[in-house]
Design an enzyme around this catalytic site. Structure first.
Site, mmCIF file in Angstrom:
data_model
loop_
_atom_site.group_PDB
_atom_site.id
_atom_site.type_symbol
_atom_site.label_atom_id
_atom_site.label_comp_id
_atom_site.label_asym_id
_atom_site.label_seq_id
_atom_site.Cartn_x
_atom_site.Cartn_y
_atom_site.Cartn_z
ATOM 1 N N HIS A 1 -14.114 17.600 26.854
ATOM 2 C CA HIS A 1 -13.811 16.763 25.783
ATOM 3 C C HIS A 1 -13.969 15.570 26.358
ATOM 4 C CE1 HIS A 1 -13.162 20.169 22.950
ATOM 5 N NE2 HIS A 1 -13.195 20.837 24.463
ATOM 6 N N GLU B 1 -7.765 17.010 24.366
ATOM 7 C CA GLU B 1 -6.823 17.559 23.601
ATOM 8 C C GLU B 1 -5.856 17.463 23.647
ATOM 9 O OE1 GLU B 1 -10.326 19.163 21.035
ATOM 10 O OE2 GLU B 1 -9.552 21.222 22.699
ATOM 11 N N HIS C 1 -16.125 23.647 29.685
ATOM 12 C CA HIS C 1 -16.821 22.988 28.902
ATOM 13 C C HIS C 1 -15.967 21.678 29.101
ATOM 14 C CE1 HIS C 1 -14.739 25.243 25.259
ATOM 15 N NE2 HIS C 1 -14.459 23.325 25.032
ATOM 16 N N THR D 1 -10.278 25.221 19.132
ATOM 17 C CA THR D 1 -9.850 23.658 18.636
ATOM 18 C C THR D 1 -11.323 23.521 17.835
ATOM 19 O OG1 THR D 1 -10.736 22.923 21.006
ATOM 20 C CG2 THR D 1 -8.362 23.665 20.567
ATOM 21 N N HIS E 1 -12.190 23.068 29.552
ATOM 22 C CA HIS E 1 -11.355 23.665 29.160
ATOM 23 C C HIS E 1 -12.489 25.285 30.063
ATOM 24 C CE1 HIS E 1 -10.028 22.696 25.215
ATOM 25 N NE2 HIS E 1 -8.895 22.021 26.008
ATOM 26 N N HIS F 1 -22.231 18.633 20.088
ATOM 27 C CA HIS F 1 -20.050 19.261 20.267
ATOM 28 C C HIS F 1 -19.710 19.094 21.376
ATOM 29 C CE1 HIS F 1 -21.247 21.634 16.330
ATOM 30 N NE2 HIS F 1 -20.876 20.046 16.012
#
Length: 263
Positions: free
Chosen positions: A99, A109, A97, A201, A122, A70
């Site tokens: 996104h 996000e 991590h 999230t 994040h 992910h």
């Protein structure tokens, strides 16, 4: 967002298992304190009581680098902490991590006035007064997550040691030693931020997060973005499946009012 647990159902970011379907197995997806959100000036207010954020990351020791399928994640040992802002007491640094998206206007996000950035970092912390992470996750203020929006520009030197090691965790389920780097250097110089109560999230979407969204984006280079997009959400031996567009769309505020420490 936080791979501290194993969700009870498979989930992902595709049409069959993506954010639009999460509510089928995770009812909190339709809760009233969900994240991320779009931060608009008309919905926010200045709060003079917010203290400056204090990052005590000198003792931060990266333990491992992992591809969860992910996201790519760095796990830290004990010793580093976050305080200030709206937080009651210190929070321990746990992991960070990212996104990211497949295009220049996809990836972050959180959005600012509807604008989406190519990626978002994040930095995850848990309440230091809780003896265990599992106990922190049971509290409404159990986690504090610093969000850094990443814009396309010059390469980010602080990210390069991490991105240079991505070849060792290209497929889902792989883990490798993490090269040494300084997480404080991943943060912008400015101290402006917004804060609001929200959620993880990713499933199970627990509403346990105090979000700290930094106002100033940090630049990331085009080659660095390509390195992230080269990761796979598939395991070794499976048909290759790119790991990208691993972001959740913005959720309704439901009366929440993000607060800022600046006018």
């Amino acid at each position: 967002m936080v791979e501290f647990y194993t969700a009870s159902h498979a989930w992902g970011y595709g049409p069959e298992d993506g954010p639009e379907r999460w509510h089928e197995h995770f009812p909190l997806a339709r809760g009233r304190r969900q994240s991320p959100v779009d931060i608009r000036a008309q919905d926010t207010r200045y709060d003079a009581a917010l203290r400056p954020l204090q990052f005590s990351y000198e003792a931060a020791a990266a333990q491992s680098l992992a591809n969860s399928g992910h996201t790519v994640q760095v796990q830290f040992g004990e010793g580093a902490a976050l305080a200030g802002g709206p937080l009651a007491g210190p929070y321990r640094l746990a992991q960070l991590h990212l996104h990211w998206g497949s295009g220049p206007e996809q990836g972050s996000e959180h959005t600012l006035e509807g604008r989406r950035f190519p990626a978002e970092l994040h930095v995850v912390h848990w309440r230091a007064r809780s003896p265990r992470l599992s106990e922190a996750l049971s509290r409404p203020d159990g986690l504090a997550v610093v969000a850094v929006l990443l814009r396309l520009g010059a390469p980010c030197p602080a990210l390069q040691p991490l991105l240079g090691a991505l070849g060792s965790v290209r497929t889902r389920g792989t883990r490798a030693p993490c090269p040494a780097f300084r997480p404080r250097e991943l943060l912008p110089a400015g101290g402006d931020f917004w804060t609001y109560p929200g959620s993880l999230t990713t499933p199970p979407l627990l509403e346990r997060v105090t979000w700290l969204v930094l106002r100033e984006p940090v630049a990331i280079g085009a080659e660095q973005l390509r390195a992230l997009r080269g990761l796979l959400s598939s395991a070794a031996g499976e048909p290759p499946c790119p790991l990208q567009d691993n972001w959740r769309p913005c959720q309704p505020l439901h009366g929440r009012e993000p607060r800022g420490n600046f006018r």
